[in-house]
Design a protein around this motif. Structure first.
Motif, PDB file in Angstrom:
ATOM      1  N   PHE A  18       4.654  63.544  22.813  1.00 57.02           N
ATOM      2  CA  PHE A  18       3.555  62.908  22.080  1.00 57.02           C
ATOM      3  C   PHE A  18       3.234  63.687  20.805  1.00 57.02           C
ATOM      4  N   GLN A  19       3.250  65.005  20.913  1.00 56.69           N
ATOM      5  CA  GLN A  19       2.940  65.821  19.741  1.00 56.69           C
ATOM      6  C   GLN A  19       3.994  65.629  18.656  1.00 56.69           C
ATOM      7  N   CYS A  20       5.268  65.554  19.056  1.00 59.90           N
ATOM      8  CA  CYS A  20       6.336  65.310  18.083  1.00 59.90           C
ATOM      9  C   CYS A  20       6.228  63.915  17.479  1.00 59.90           C
ATOM     10  N   ALA A  21       5.883  62.930  18.308  1.00 60.27           N
ATOM     11  CA  ALA A  21       5.739  61.563  17.813  1.00 60.27           C
ATOM     12  C   ALA A  21       4.622  61.450  16.792  1.00 60.27           C
ATOM     13  N   LEU A  22       3.561  62.233  16.958  1.00 61.56           N
ATOM     14  CA  LEU A  22       2.444  62.191  16.026  1.00 61.56           C
ATOM     15  C   LEU A  22       2.699  63.018  14.773  1.00 61.56           C
ATOM     16  N   GLY A  23       3.548  64.035  14.870  1.00 60.76           N
ATOM     17  CA  GLY A  23       3.766  64.927  13.736  1.00 60.76           C
ATOM     18  C   GLY A  23       4.952  64.571  12.866  1.00 60.76           C
ATOM     19  N   LEU A  24       5.969  63.928  13.448  1.00 56.56           N
ATOM     20  CA  LEU A  24       7.192  63.634  12.702  1.00 56.56           C
ATOM     21  C   LEU A  24       7.130  62.248  12.091  1.00 56.56           C
ATOM     22  N   GLY A  25       7.753  62.114  10.908  1.00 55.13           N
ATOM     23  CA  GLY A  25       7.785  60.820  10.238  1.00 55.13           C
ATOM     24  C   GLY A  25       7.946  60.985   8.747  1.00 55.13           C
ATOM     25  N   ALA A  26       7.667  59.901   8.006  1.00 57.92           N
ATOM     26  CA  ALA A  26       7.801  59.959   6.549  1.00 57.92           C
ATOM     27  C   ALA A  26       6.880  61.019   5.964  1.00 57.92           C
ATOM     28  N   ASN A 300      16.013  57.751   5.648  1.00 55.39           N
ATOM     29  CA  ASN A 300      14.892  58.033   4.755  1.00 55.39           C
ATOM     30  C   ASN A 300      14.256  56.737   4.270  1.00 55.39           C
ATOM     31  N   ASN A 301      12.928  56.658   4.407  1.00 52.05           N
ATOM     32  CA  ASN A 301      12.146  55.516   3.915  1.00 52.05           C
ATOM     33  C   ASN A 301      12.567  54.189   4.542  1.00 52.05           C
ATOM     34  N   GLN A 302      13.201  54.245   5.698  1.00 45.39           N
ATOM     35  CA  GLN A 302      13.586  53.041   6.419  1.00 45.39           C
ATOM     36  C   GLN A 302      13.381  53.260   7.912  1.00 45.39           C
ATOM     37  N   GLU A 303      13.233  52.155   8.617  1.00 43.79           N
ATOM     38  CA  GLU A 303      13.037  52.230  10.063  1.00 43.79           C
ATOM     39  C   GLU A 303      14.112  51.422  10.775  1.00 43.79           C
ATOM     40  N   LEU A 304      14.811  52.074  11.688  1.00 43.31           N
ATOM     41  CA  LEU A 304      15.812  51.378  12.481  1.00 43.31           C
ATOM     42  C   LEU A 304      15.137  50.574  13.586  1.00 43.31           C
ATOM     43  N   PRO A 305      15.660  49.394  13.920  1.00 38.33           N
ATOM     44  CA  PRO A 305      15.112  48.659  15.066  1.00 38.33           C
ATOM     45  C   PRO A 305      15.311  49.447  16.354  1.00 38.33           C
ATOM     46  N   VAL A 306      14.283  49.501  17.167  1.00 38.80           N
ATOM     47  CA  VAL A 306      14.338  50.264  18.418  1.00 38.80           C
ATOM     48  C   VAL A 306      15.394  49.674  19.355  1.00 38.80           C
TER      49      VAL A 306
END
Length: 332
Positions: A18-26, A300-306
């Motif tokens: 959860f901590q990684c999910a909240l901290g990582l991203g664009a 980068n700056n794109q999201e892959l479909p889950v």
């Protein structure tokens, strides 16, 4: 490894995920800022708004989706006594997707209970067809249900593609992206429904875990123990359909989670136990959290479909299972 240690490790891994999910991203946010945003939220701070208003509901939805799909797969594997059972392979996910796309194409509705209801009706249609096929082929129930599920999956996918072909071109891109699976539509107003359904399903599985374990011994053995096999099986199939439908309506088509997670957990602990059910649900949620992190971070700056990521991992896992089963059968 004992159950208490495994449960403790699962909780620790869940917190770290959860901590990684909240901290990582664009926008990268360090762990101290994550905790500061959760404990002392300031709407004027951009990083706080990103964490609390965007990433936190998305992470919760990803966890609920993984947990729910893992439980749906475990239910199907138990009541059919088929270790390869999965909502995706049995056509339940495709039926739910067909219901949502049909409603979306006819009415333009993109959220709310209406989508979940349409998905539930589609999944029920797929499940009813599976039951009819299984009863007509009682001597080969396991094999016939799996083959019928794959055929139904293709059938509903073809029907969905036909609806898209006739739909408004402006809506096609949105529908196609949704069918591939994404958590980008998560928000605080809609999280209550998947949370309610997943918690209710876990409670039902814990309540009927002894009866479900008896089903693994065979219908005759379960009947001698005083279990109404037909009623229990239909109830659990309805529960699996409801779980799949609600999650598909929220997240789109995400496959193979219900196949992989119960198998992986089975290597470490018996899922017949009280703690085994909890660990299966936790493992599914943790797996989906990391899939979502990968979907947001690979490009980068794109999201892959889950759904693309889970399908790539799950197809390899499924083929590996088939190879191992064939080798085991050849050695007997």
């Amino acid at each position: 490894m004992n159950r208490l240690t495994l449960f403790g490790l699962s909780i620790a891994l869940l917190a770290a995920s959860f901590q990684c999910a909240l901290g990582l991203g664009a926008i990268s946010v360090d762990f101290a800022q994550v905790w500061h945003a959760l404990l002392m939220y300031d709407s004027a701070d951009l990083s706080h708004r990103v964490i609390v208003e965007l990433r936190l509901p998305r992470a919760i939805l990803a966890f609920l989706a993984g947990s729910g799909l893992a439980m749906a797969g475990l239910i199907l594997q138990t009541v059919t006594r088929n270790p390869l059972a999965d909502p995706y392979l049995f056509g339940v996910s495709s039926g739910a997707s067909f219901g949502v796309v049909l409603l979306f194409a006819l009415t333009g509705v993109q959220a709310g209970l209406a989508l979940s209801g349409a998905a539930f009706l589609g999944s029920l249609l797929a499940m009813s067809a599976l039951i009819v096929v299984a009863r007509s082929q009682s001597s080969q129930q396991v094999e016939s249900m799996l083959l019928a599920g794959v055929a139904l999956s293709f059938l509903f996918s073809a029907a969905t593609s036909l609806i898209l072909y006739w739909s408004d071109p402006q809506a096609i891109s949105a529908i196609v992206f949704w069918t591939l699976g994404s958590f980008s539509r998560a928000d605080w107003q809609t999280l209550w429904l998947p949370a309610l359904v997943v918690c209710m399903s876990l409670f039902c599985m814990l309540l009927f875990r002894r009866a479900l374990n008896a089903l693994l011994l065979g219908d005759e053995s379960a009947t001698t123990l005083g279990i109404n096999v037909t009623k229990l099986r239909l109830s659990m199939l309805l529960l699996s359909s409801l779980l799949t439908a609600v999650l598909v309506a929220m997240c789109g088509g995400v496959g193979f989670v219900g196949l992989m997670v119960p198998h992986i957990v089975r290597f470490f602990i018996s899922q017949a136990s009280f703690s085994g059910l909890f660990i299966t649900a936790l493992s599914g949620g943790i797996f989906m959290l990391w899939v979502d992190i990968a979907a947001r971070s690979v490009l980068n700056n794109q999201e892959l479909p889950v759904g693309v990521i889970t399908a790539a991992i799950g197809s390899v896992f499924f083929l590996s299972l088939l190879v191992l089963r064939n080798r085991s059968a050849a050695q007997i």
